[in-house]
Design a protein around this motif. Structure first.
Motif, PDB file in Angstrom:
ATOM      1  N   ALA A 145       0.922  -0.977  -0.513  1.00 10.90           N
ATOM      2  CA  ALA A 145       0.083   0.143   0.094  1.00 10.90           C
ATOM      3  C   ALA A 145       0.630   1.161  -0.341  1.00 10.90           C
ATOM      4  O   ALA A 145       0.614   2.318  -1.244  1.00 10.90           O
ATOM      5  CB  ALA A 145      -0.948  -0.538   1.649  1.00 10.90           C
ATOM      6  N   LEU A 146       2.166   1.017   0.264  1.00 10.73           N
ATOM      7  CA  LEU A 146       2.529   2.078   0.503  1.00 10.73           C
ATOM      8  C   LEU A 146       3.557   3.023  -0.039  1.00 10.73           C
ATOM      9  O   LEU A 146       3.417   3.542  -1.219  1.00 10.73           O
ATOM     10  CB  LEU A 146       3.695   2.433   1.588  1.00 10.73           C
ATOM     11  N   PHE A 147       4.250   1.593  -0.809  1.00  7.86           N
ATOM     12  CA  PHE A 147       4.715   1.490  -2.444  1.00  7.86           C
ATOM     13  C   PHE A 147       3.720   2.144  -3.143  1.00  7.86           C
ATOM     14  O   PHE A 147       3.954   2.917  -3.951  1.00  7.86           O
ATOM     15  CB  PHE A 147       5.119   0.117  -2.659  1.00  7.86           C
ATOM     16  N   THR A 148       2.829   1.687  -3.430  1.00  7.50           N
ATOM     17  CA  THR A 148       2.012   2.480  -4.618  1.00  7.50           C
ATOM     18  C   THR A 148       1.470   3.869  -5.074  1.00  7.50           C
ATOM     19  O   THR A 148       1.410   4.556  -5.897  1.00  7.50           O
ATOM     20  CB  THR A 148       0.475   1.516  -5.003  1.00  7.50           C
ATOM     21  N   ALA A 149       1.113   3.521  -3.253  1.00  3.94           N
ATOM     22  CA  ALA A 149       0.740   5.300  -2.762  1.00  3.94           C
ATOM     23  C   ALA A 149       1.824   6.104  -2.686  1.00  3.94           C
ATOM     24  O   ALA A 149       2.086   7.783  -3.725  1.00  3.94           O
ATOM     25  CB  ALA A 149       0.274   5.683  -1.169  1.00  3.94           C
ATOM     26  N   SER A 150       3.328   5.856  -2.705  1.00  8.72           N
ATOM     27  CA  SER A 150       4.217   6.738  -3.360  1.00  8.72           C
ATOM     28  C   SER A 150       4.269   6.285  -4.544  1.00  8.72           C
ATOM     29  O   SER A 150       4.792   7.724  -5.015  1.00  8.72           O
ATOM     30  CB  SER A 150       5.382   6.230  -2.688  1.00  8.72           C
TER      31      SER A 150
ATOM     32  N   VAL B  28       9.545   6.246  -3.055  1.00  3.77           N
ATOM     33  CA  VAL B  28       9.222   5.155  -3.453  1.00  3.77           C
ATOM     34  C   VAL B  28      10.381   4.132  -3.328  1.00  3.77           C
ATOM     35  O   VAL B  28      10.706   2.810  -3.206  1.00  3.77           O
ATOM     36  CB  VAL B  28       9.060   5.335  -4.859  1.00  3.77           C
ATOM     37  N   GLY B  29      11.760   4.273  -2.954  1.00  2.70           N
ATOM     38  CA  GLY B  29      12.682   3.825  -2.336  1.00  2.70           C
ATOM     39  C   GLY B  29      13.137   2.603  -1.098  1.00  2.70           C
ATOM     40  O   GLY B  29      13.422   1.993  -1.090  1.00  2.70           O
ATOM     41  N   ILE B  30      12.708   4.129  -0.429  1.00  9.20           N
ATOM     42  CA  ILE B  30      12.554   3.384   1.148  1.00  9.20           C
ATOM     43  C   ILE B  30      11.733   2.270   0.752  1.00  9.20           C
ATOM     44  O   ILE B  30      11.487   0.788   1.678  1.00  9.20           O
ATOM     45  CB  ILE B  30      11.707   4.556   2.140  1.00  9.20           C
ATOM     46  N   SER B  31      10.407   2.203   0.267  1.00  7.60           N
ATOM     47  CA  SER B  31       8.851   0.837   0.178  1.00  7.60           C
ATOM     48  C   SER B  31      10.222  -0.134  -0.984  1.00  7.60           C
ATOM     49  O   SER B  31       9.762  -0.937  -0.223  1.00  7.60           O
ATOM     50  CB  SER B  31       7.730   2.083  -0.525  1.00  7.60           C
ATOM     51  N   SER B  32      10.482   0.038  -1.059  1.00  4.53           N
ATOM     52  CA  SER B  32      11.018  -1.355  -2.761  1.00  4.53           C
ATOM     53  C   SER B  32      12.155  -2.348  -1.004  1.00  4.53           C
ATOM     54  O   SER B  32      12.623  -2.631  -1.708  1.00  4.53           O
ATOM     55  CB  SER B  32      11.942  -0.600  -3.535  1.00  4.53           C
ATOM     56  N   TYR B  33      12.935  -1.228  -0.587  1.00  5.96           N
ATOM     57  CA  TYR B  33      13.819  -1.272   0.209  1.00  5.96           C
ATOM     58  C   TYR B  33      13.071  -2.230   0.942  1.00  5.96           C
ATOM     59  O   TYR B  33      13.471  -3.659   1.293  1.00  5.96           O
ATOM     60  CB  TYR B  33      14.802  -0.464   1.136  1.00  5.96           C
ATOM     61  N   LEU B  34      12.315  -2.426   1.856  1.00  2.87           N
ATOM     62  CA  LEU B  34      11.096  -3.046   2.159  1.00  2.87           C
ATOM     63  C   LEU B  34      10.073  -4.379   1.384  1.00  2.87           C
ATOM     64  O   LEU B  34      10.933  -5.238   2.642  1.00  2.87           O
ATOM     65  CB  LEU B  34      10.478  -1.340   3.302  1.00  2.87           C
ATOM     66  N   LEU B  35      10.468  -4.003   0.453  1.00  2.54           N
ATOM     67  CA  LEU B  35       9.359  -5.201   0.051  1.00  2.54           C
ATOM     68  C   LEU B  35      10.820  -6.445  -0.577  1.00  2.54           C
ATOM     69  O   LEU B  35      10.605  -7.299  -0.693  1.00  2.54           O
ATOM     70  CB  LEU B  35       8.609  -4.868  -1.282  1.00  2.54           C
TER      71      LEU B  35
ATOM     72  N   VAL C 129       5.927  -8.587  -5.557  1.00  5.38           N
ATOM     73  CA  VAL C 129       6.718  -8.084  -5.433  1.00  5.38           C
ATOM     74  C   VAL C 129       7.282  -7.180  -7.379  1.00  5.38           C
ATOM     75  O   VAL C 129       8.101  -6.082  -7.380  1.00  5.38           O
ATOM     76  CB  VAL C 129       8.003  -7.766  -4.590  1.00  5.38           C
ATOM     77  N   SER C 130       8.004  -8.255  -7.303  1.00  2.00           N
ATOM     78  CA  SER C 130       9.017  -7.912  -8.083  1.00  2.00           C
ATOM     79  C   SER C 130       7.941  -7.515  -9.400  1.00  2.00           C
ATOM     80  O   SER C 130       8.342  -6.922 -10.816  1.00  2.00           O
ATOM     81  CB  SER C 130       9.854  -9.672  -9.041  1.00  2.00           C
ATOM     82  N   ALA C 131       6.147  -7.834  -9.768  1.00  2.00           N
ATOM     83  CA  ALA C 131       5.628  -8.291 -11.126  1.00  2.00           C
ATOM     84  C   ALA C 131       5.680  -6.003 -11.109  1.00  2.00           C
ATOM     85  O   ALA C 131       5.215  -5.287 -12.088  1.00  2.00           O
ATOM     86  CB  ALA C 131       4.375  -8.631 -10.823  1.00  2.00           C
ATOM     87  N   LEU C 132       5.349  -6.203  -9.515  1.00  2.00           N
ATOM     88  CA  LEU C 132       4.899  -4.871  -9.575  1.00  2.00           C
ATOM     89  C   LEU C 132       6.174  -3.345  -9.751  1.00  2.00           C
ATOM     90  O   LEU C 132       6.183  -1.950 -10.236  1.00  2.00           O
ATOM     91  CB  LEU C 132       4.078  -4.706  -8.307  1.00  2.00           C
ATOM     92  N   ILE C 133       7.167  -3.330  -8.779  1.00  2.00           N
ATOM     93  CA  ILE C 133       8.311  -3.456  -9.552  1.00  2.00           C
ATOM     94  C   ILE C 133       8.724  -3.189 -10.535  1.00  2.00           C
ATOM     95  O   ILE C 133       8.582  -1.808 -11.297  1.00  2.00           O
ATOM     96  CB  ILE C 133       9.426  -3.758  -8.585  1.00  2.00           C
ATOM     97  N   HIS C 134       8.744  -4.055 -11.881  1.00  2.00           N
ATOM     98  CA  HIS C 134       9.226  -3.961 -13.149  1.00  2.00           C
ATOM     99  C   HIS C 134       8.117  -3.792 -14.207  1.00  2.00           C
ATOM    100  O   HIS C 134       8.474  -3.126 -15.406  1.00  2.00           O
ATOM    101  CB  HIS C 134       9.807  -5.345 -13.157  1.00  2.00           C
ATOM    102  N   ALA C 135       6.695  -3.535 -13.280  1.00  2.96           N
ATOM    103  CA  ALA C 135       6.272  -3.111 -14.278  1.00  2.96           C
ATOM    104  C   ALA C 135       5.270  -1.963 -14.771  1.00  2.96           C
ATOM    105  O   ALA C 135       4.774  -0.838 -15.470  1.00  2.96           O
ATOM    106  CB  ALA C 135       4.379  -4.409 -14.602  1.00  2.96           C
ATOM    107  N   ALA C 136       5.180  -1.828 -12.872  1.00  2.36           N
ATOM    108  CA  ALA C 136       4.751  -0.884 -13.249  1.00  2.36           C
ATOM    109  C   ALA C 136       5.013   1.170 -11.966  1.00  2.36           C
ATOM    110  O   ALA C 136       4.233   1.959 -11.960  1.00  2.36           O
ATOM    111  CB  ALA C 136       2.551  -0.505 -13.135  1.00  2.36           C
TER     112      ALA C 136
END
Length: 684
Positions: free
Chosen positions: A125-130, A150-157, A262-269
């Motif tokens: 949720a934080l990742f998408t909101a960011s 976004v960078g912090i969220s990706s670190y967490l995920l 997570v990989s799908a979301l990072i790499h796609a959108a």
């Protein structure tokens, strides 16, 4: 006019989901953790519907402009929070909310039973909101705030399974490398802030994005001959870090240690798309400098080709897709560099669907086979027909085979590259064109290598075989290995998003083109390219008609890559029941070079980390700490101790000694008075 609060809901709904999951569901209702996924999915559904509505209204000519809300007044500049709803934003909103919605639904099945279920959806949720906040930002400081979030969220995920050393290391690597690129972005922002006086003299705010674009493209206010290219390069450094462009690409494949959705979301959108979005957002700054456009084009083209070569030798299906993402992002960057701005955004749009499909397909395969290692897969087409069919659709779209979505967008990029000499040096433009065309061939080869190794031939053992091999060698098995292999189709909650994305990967090239007959005749004029070109109020992107010759060349090259993969792998997968004899290994030195990722990870580790950072840099810092910092502290202590020793000599405890000193003091005062303090003649 659409009310402003409705637009803010796109961002606020997932942000509210993050707050509720973190503060209510996880600490008090964790036994009902399914609520976390349902809440986030419901909020994203509403955000997606609003985003589609905004895109439709904007495409029909509705002017969406809102006054920013002042946060800090800095004199000649100000930091505000506002909405910037141009065509680039509205397209990105649909991509982010739509892909994230499908990923969250898929995650309900994929993450079932994980003890961190609620924590996972809070991070998502934080990742998408960011990402949504970044997309909507109208102030560059506001954008940078969400950029770092976004960078912090990706670190967490990426480090979600932090008990695994590989996941923790991958999260740190991603965070540090992207921060290096962000230094350039921050320097560009600082320069704009310093130029606040000059912007203010022209009635503009140096931190307001529309004013920055106007100053660069129209008046040149606040930018000198050299400063504008440097600001653009600073922004590009941040974009290259997030989008994994050379030489910042090394973090992206390691990010596969996170959960597959997570990989799908990072790499796609989200994260990697943010880099392309950033360059598109500030495109007039890049367009104003031929040299910067050349740098962007060459970096993008080289990244597209280099990453495609590494996709040829990876055995982890997610890493194949990771290098594919790096390569496709290279195509988008190259398109921006050669002036094909609409084509880059169009490919970002189509890529989001088929890349999310491919990653979720990889997760479905792992759910059945218990491993991501393709050497221990094979023959899954019979057990997983829905996963196979949808993954095949994603593969054909990725390669760019007509009539799949990737064909339309990649063809426009190739067409733009063929005319690169109109924007950059003709010789360098030819280099860009050749590298991109070579990347098409390699894409066909590594993509269908993945298809054949995963779904065709005979089953080669899956996670069980890999686990046995690991036990015999005394080494721990790789992440994702399961002691149980379930060779069956994934549950419906995972298959339905695959089918929806597969459908989109087939028809989205047509959905964005209302001229159905022309599309069928392969002469489309996509409204989306004309629509996103409208974002460049101060630019004049060149829109090209469909070129049947370019389409024929790129399709022939793609089919040649598929044909080579068929020759190399179809016969191998049919004849091998046990361990796989990899045809690529016959490449000898070249295979080893590519398999070692051109030794760039080793270079960074051995040279930068061990020699520079842990070598002379740490030694220099240690010397400074011991000799200067500690020396100053010790000096203060020694000086105080020495003064104390001297003064201690006067503290004897004898009354006669103190009386003598008191008498001496009186004598000194009296003598001083008569010598220095006595009034002279004529004094009052």
């Amino acid at each position: 006019m659409i009310a402003e609060w409705v637009v803010w809901l796109i961002f606020l709904l997932p942000l509210a989901s993050f707050a509720i999951i973190s503060l209510v569901i996880r600490p008090f209702l964790d036994r009902f953790s399914l609520l976390s996924g349902l809440l986030l999915s419901a909020s994203l559904l509403v955000s997606f519907l609003i985003s589609v509505w905004l895109l439709r209204q904007s495409a029909h000519g509705m002017h969406l402009e809102y006054e920013p809300h002042l946060w800090l007044d800095l004199g000649n500049s100000s930091i505000s929070f506002g909405l910037l709803l141009d065509p680039v934003t509205t397209v990105m909103l649909v991509v982010v909310t739509g892909i994230s919605l499908l990923v969250q639904v898929y995650s309900l099945g994929y993450m079932k039973g994980d003890p961190g279920f609620s924590r996972y959806f809070a991070y998502m949720a934080l990742f998408t909101a960011s990402m949504l906040g970044l997309t909507l930002a109208s102030n560059i400081v506001q954008l940078y705030f969400f950029w770092e979030l976004v960078g912090i969220s990706s670190y967490l995920l990426i480090g979600f399974w932090h008990h695994r050393p590989a996941a923790a290391a991958a999260a740190k690597k991603a965070f540090i490398i992207t921060r290096i690129g962000d230094v350039g972005f921050l320097i560009a922002i600082i320069y704009l802030f310093v130029q606040g006086d000059e912007f203010a003299a022209a009635g503009m705010n140096s931190l307001h994005i529309p004013h920055i674009l106007e100053a660069a493209a129209v008046s040149g206010i606040g930018f000198g001959v050299y400063s504008l290219p440097l600001v653009a390069l600073g922004i590009f450094a941040g974009a290259a870090g997030k989008s994994g462009q050379f030489p910042f690409h090394t973090w992206l494949p390691d990010a596969m240690e996170g959960p597959t959705p997570v990989s799908a979301l990072i790499h796609a959108a989200t994260m990697v798309a943010a880099g392309v979005f950033l360059v598109a957002r500030f495109y007039p700054l890049f367009e104003a400098s031929r040299e910067v456009m050349t740098v962007v084009a060459l970096v993008g083209a080289f990244t597209a080709f280099m990453a495609a070569t590494m996709g040829l030798v990876m055995n982890d299906i997610k890493r194949v897709m990771a290098y594919s993402t790096v390569s496709q992002l290279g195509y988008m960057m190259a398109a921006l560099g050669v002036g094909a701005f609409p084509a880059a955004l169009f490919h970002l749009f189509t890529h989001a669907f088929f890349k999310a499909l491919l990653f979720l397909g990889a997760g479905s395969v792992n759910h059945a086979a218990g491993t991501f290692n393709m050497r221990y897969m094979g023959g899954l087409a019979r057990q997983m027909p829905w996963t196979y069919a949808t993954t095949l659709v994603g593969a054909l779209s990725l390669v760019g085979v007509v009539p799949f979505a990737g064909f339309w967008s990649k063809d426009e990029i190739i067409a733009g590259a063929s005319l690169a000499g109109n924007v950059i040096d003709p010789g360098l433009g030819m280099v860009v064109y050749v590298l991109l065309l070579a990347g098409v061939f390699l894409t066909g080869l590594y993509t269908f290598r993945m298809i054949y190794l995963t779904f065709h031939g005979r089953f080669r053992g899956g996670g069980v075989q890999e686990l046995l091999d690991a036990r015999q060698s005394g080494q721990p098995p790789s992440s994702g290995v399961s002691e149980h292999v379930h060779l069956a189709e994934s549950p419906a909650v995972m298959v339905v998003p695959l089918v929806i994305l597969g459908f989109a990967a087939v028809v989205v090239g047509y959905l964005v083109n209302p001229q159905w007959i022309e599309s069928f005749l392969l002469i489309p004029k996509h409204w989306i390219t004309e629509y996103v070109a409208g974002a460049l109020v101060f630019g004049h992107p060149e829109l090209h008609d469909f070129d049947i010759r370019t389409a024929a060349v790129s399709t022939a090259v793609a089919l040649a890559g598929i044909a080579v993969a068929s020759v190399l792998y179809l016969r191998v997968t049919r004849s091998i029941e046990g361990d796989l004899r990899e045809p690529m290994e016959r490449g000898g030195f070249l295979h080893n070079l590519v398999a070692q990722k051109y030794y760039m990870d080793a270079l960074y580790e051995a040279l930068l980390v061990r020699r520079v950072f842990y070598g002379w840099l740490v030694e220099a810092a240690d010397w400074i700490d011991r000799n200067i910092v500690d020396g100053l502290v010790d000096l203060a202590g020694n000086a105080t101790r020495s003064v104390g020793r001297v003064t201690a000599q006067f503290q004897t405890g004898q009354v006669q000694f103190y009386g003598a000193f008191l008498l001496m003091g009186v004598i000194v005062i009296v003598v001083g008075y008569f010598v220095f303090g006595r009034p002279g003649p004529g004094s009052p």
